[in-house]
Design a protein around this motif. Structure first.
Motif, short mmCIF file in Angstrom:
data_model
loop_
_atom_site.label_atom_id
_atom_site.label_comp_id
_atom_site.label_asym_id
_atom_site.label_seq_id
_atom_site.Cartn_x
_atom_site.Cartn_y
_atom_site.Cartn_z
N VAL A 1 -36.08 -20.13 -19.37
CA VAL A 1 -35.34 -19.75 -20.57
C VAL A 1 -33.90 -19.48 -20.16
O VAL A 1 -33.63 -18.67 -19.28
CB VAL A 1 -35.96 -18.49 -21.23
N ILE A 2 -32.97 -20.20 -20.83
CA ILE A 2 -31.55 -20.02 -20.50
C ILE A 2 -30.74 -19.51 -21.69
O ILE A 2 -29.54 -19.28 -21.57
CB ILE A 2 -30.94 -21.34 -19.97
N GLY A 3 -31.39 -19.32 -22.83
CA GLY A 3 -30.70 -18.82 -24.01
C GLY A 3 -31.55 -19.05 -25.24
O GLY A 3 -32.75 -19.32 -25.14
N ASN A 4 -30.91 -18.95 -26.41
CA ASN A 4 -31.61 -19.24 -27.66
C ASN A 4 -30.64 -19.89 -28.64
O ASN A 4 -29.42 -19.86 -28.44
CB ASN A 4 -32.26 -17.98 -28.24
N ILE A 5 -31.19 -20.48 -29.69
CA ILE A 5 -30.37 -21.27 -30.62
C ILE A 5 -29.41 -20.45 -31.45
O ILE A 5 -28.46 -21.00 -32.01
CB ILE A 5 -31.25 -22.13 -31.55
N TYR A 6 -29.60 -19.14 -31.52
CA TYR A 6 -28.73 -18.29 -32.33
C TYR A 6 -27.55 -17.74 -31.53
O TYR A 6 -26.44 -17.68 -32.02
CB TYR A 6 -29.54 -17.15 -32.95
N GLU A 7 -27.81 -17.35 -30.29
CA GLU A 7 -26.75 -16.77 -29.46
C GLU A 7 -26.05 -17.81 -28.59
O GLU A 7 -24.92 -17.58 -28.17
CB GLU A 7 -27.34 -15.67 -28.57
N ASN A 8 -26.72 -18.93 -28.31
CA ASN A 8 -26.17 -19.93 -27.38
C ASN A 8 -26.30 -21.36 -27.90
O ASN A 8 -26.78 -22.23 -27.18
CB ASN A 8 -26.88 -19.82 -26.03
N PRO A 9 -25.89 -21.65 -29.13
CA PRO A 9 -26.05 -23.02 -29.67
C PRO A 9 -25.31 -24.07 -28.85
O PRO A 9 -25.70 -25.23 -28.83
CB PRO A 9 -25.50 -22.92 -31.10
N GLU A 10 -24.28 -23.66 -28.13
CA GLU A 10 -23.51 -24.60 -27.32
C GLU A 10 -24.33 -25.22 -26.19
O GLU A 10 -24.02 -26.30 -25.71
CB GLU A 10 -22.26 -23.92 -26.75
N LEU A 11 -25.43 -24.56 -25.79
CA LEU A 11 -26.29 -25.11 -24.75
C LEU A 11 -27.01 -26.38 -25.21
O LEU A 11 -27.51 -27.15 -24.41
CB LEU A 11 -27.32 -24.07 -24.29
N LEU A 12 -27.05 -26.58 -26.53
CA LEU A 12 -27.64 -27.79 -27.10
C LEU A 12 -26.57 -28.69 -27.70
O LEU A 12 -26.88 -29.65 -28.41
CB LEU A 12 -28.67 -27.43 -28.18
N GLY A 13 -25.30 -28.37 -27.45
CA GLY A 13 -24.20 -29.16 -27.98
C GLY A 13 -23.92 -28.88 -29.44
O GLY A 13 -23.30 -29.67 -30.13
N ARG A 14 -24.35 -27.72 -29.93
CA ARG A 14 -24.12 -27.32 -31.33
C ARG A 14 -22.97 -26.33 -31.39
O ARG A 14 -22.77 -25.55 -30.47
CB ARG A 14 -25.37 -26.68 -31.93
N LYS A 15 -22.29 -26.35 -32.52
CA LYS A 15 -21.20 -25.39 -32.70
C LYS A 15 -21.70 -24.09 -33.28
O LYS A 15 -21.33 -23.03 -32.84
CB LYS A 15 -20.11 -25.98 -33.60
N ASN A 16 -22.55 -24.16 -34.31
CA ASN A 16 -23.01 -22.95 -34.98
C ASN A 16 -24.36 -23.23 -35.60
O ASN A 16 -24.45 -23.82 -36.65
CB ASN A 16 -22.00 -22.52 -36.04
#
Length: 146
Positions: free
Chosen positions: A114-129
């Protein structure tokens, strides 16, 4: 029988879920304040939270893996090594865009991290928000009652 646990994203904060009352559409949250390390509890409407279920698995460091987590899985050849944990068609999966693999079918699932989550770290998936559609309240809402 496996333990069923939930957490939730509310007011830009990850919280533990202690109870979900579907009759009254409420979610009981437990949150640790960063300033004092005290735990406080809040009751919030279900439509104001994003609920994530525990997959029943832990990563290589012993961290529980929940829906919405971003995990690193180096055993699949892909242009990206970060995967989103999601629940699809009756199974927890790790996915990238339109491709997903069942978590319970992975041969090296003990190498997930686990390196993060989609709410606090969307940039890890190339997302802005990843949470622009959610309504938020001030973080001070937790502290008002104390």
């Amino acid at each position: 029988m496996r333990e069923v646990k939930y957490r939730t994203w509310w007011s830009k904060t990850m919280c533990e879920v202690t109870c979900i009352d579907f009759a009254y559409n409420e979610c009981f949250l437990k949150h640790q304040l960063q300033t004092t390390n005290d735990f406080i509890e809040k009751i919030v409407p279900l439509n104001e939270v994003k609920i994530m279920q525990w997959t029943g698995l832990k990563d290589k460091n012993g961290t529980e893996i929940y829906e919405g987590d971003i995990v690193k899985y180096p055993h699949i050849v892909s242009e990206k090594s970060n995967w989103e944990v999601s629940f699809r068609r009756g199974s927890f999966v790790i996915k990238q865009k339109h491709f997903g693999i069942s978590l319970h079918e992975l041969s090296h699932k003990n190498n997930l991290e686990v390196i993060g989550n989609i709410y606090e770290n969307p940039e890890l998936l190339g997302r802005k928000n990843a949470f622009s559609k959610l309504s938020y309240f001030c973080k001070k809402c937790f502290e008002k009652d104390n």
